[in-house]
Write an enzyme that holds these catalytic residues in place. Structure first.
Site, PDB file in Angstrom:
ATOM      1  CB  VAL A   1      -4.555  -3.606  14.973  1.00 24.38           C
ATOM      2  CG1 VAL A   1      -5.031  -4.022  16.127  1.00 24.38           C
ATOM      3  CG2 VAL A   1      -4.841  -5.405  14.074  1.00 24.38           C
ATOM      4  CB  SER A   2      -1.337  -0.529  11.037  1.00 23.98           C
ATOM      5  OG  SER A   2      -0.109  -0.418  12.829  1.00 23.98           O
ATOM      6  CB  THR A   3       2.131  -5.211  11.021  1.00 29.83           C
ATOM      7  OG1 THR A   3       2.406  -3.548  10.198  1.00 29.83           O
ATOM      8  CG2 THR A   3       1.371  -5.907  10.104  1.00 29.83           C
ATOM      9  CB  SER A   4       3.334  -0.109  13.109  1.00 24.72           C
ATOM     10  OG  SER A   4       2.256   0.512  12.974  1.00 24.72           O
ATOM     11  CD  GLN A   5      -2.111   1.334  14.745  1.00 21.28           C
ATOM     12  OE1 GLN A   5      -2.994   0.857  14.583  1.00 21.28           O
ATOM     13  NE2 GLN A   5      -2.373   3.050  14.371  1.00 21.28           N
TER      14      GLN A   5
END
Length: 224
Positions: A12-16
């Site tokens: 994941v990314s922090t925004s996801q």
């Protein structure tokens, strides 16, 4: 009958993390259901949280490198919930194949061969580029109308539209690429023969048209 081993990889990314279908728990649940249905068991889980760009470089994905090493040691597959959790870049996917560690993609099933993974990756890459092109066009049109491009509602609408395009692309690929795989297994080796199979089954291209040797070649070329 003993269960087959797997190494799970979640990205994941922090925004996801809070987005539906992309969060850690959603991926873990998808992988768990897949393992239970197909008779696998997980030896270890690796979770990658990205916070910046350059995420498609393997040296910036330490957890993926660790997952590859663990799978080589255990002589088993690495499992991901969706192919784009590895990458949306077909060259990156090809590079991973060099490590000779096979991958299992839960949403695609346990029997998808490397050729099909390349095709799915190529399709995702093309759709990502198309989304980028449409987004730039939409922003240019909004700017021409005098809209404030930093408007949160515009950003939200843009993200929603991109999600819709990706979902549509995923559904289309899920229908088309398994048919190509079946056609190849049945002896359709030329581009024309594959196109004929797709057209005979009433499968349209992503743009709603018929398949030709050139359109099949263009899709397959992205997987090389």
């Amino acid at each position: 009958m003993s269960k087959r081993a797997l190494i799970s990889y979640i990205r994941v990314s922090t925004s996801q993390q809070g987005r539906s279908g992309l969060g850690i728990e959603a991926q873990r649940e998808t992988l768990t259901r897949f393992a239970e249905a197909e008779g696998f068991e997980f030896l270890k889980e690796f979770v990658e949280v990205e916070t910046g760009k350059g995420a498609d470089a393997l040296d910036r994905r330490p957890q993926l490198s660790a997952a590859l090493a663990a799978a080589r040691k255990a002589k088993c597959h690495v499992a991901v919930a969706k192919l784009d959790r590895l990458s949306r870049d077909v060259h990156f996917i090809s590079g991973l194949m060099v490590h000779k560690v096979p991958f299992v993609v839960a949403e695609l099933g346990p029997d998808v061969d490397p050729f099909m993974l390349h095709l799915f990756a190529a399709f995702n890459e093309r759709e990502a580029k198309e989304i980028g092109r449409r987004t730039k066009a939409a922003l240019a049109a909004a700017k021409a109308r005098g809209a404030t491009l930093g408007n949160p509602r515009l950003a939200e609408a843009r993200e929603s539209a991109a999600d819709a395009v990706r979902a549509s692309a995923d559904r289309h690929a899920a229908n088309v690429l398994p048919i190509i795989r079946e056609a190849r297994k049945a002896g359709a080796t030329t581009l024309r023969e594959i196109a004929d199979v797709l057209n005979a089954r009433g499968v349209s291209t992503a743009r709603g048209g018929q398949w030709y040797a050139t359109s099949v070649r263009n899709m397959m070329a992205r997987a090389t």
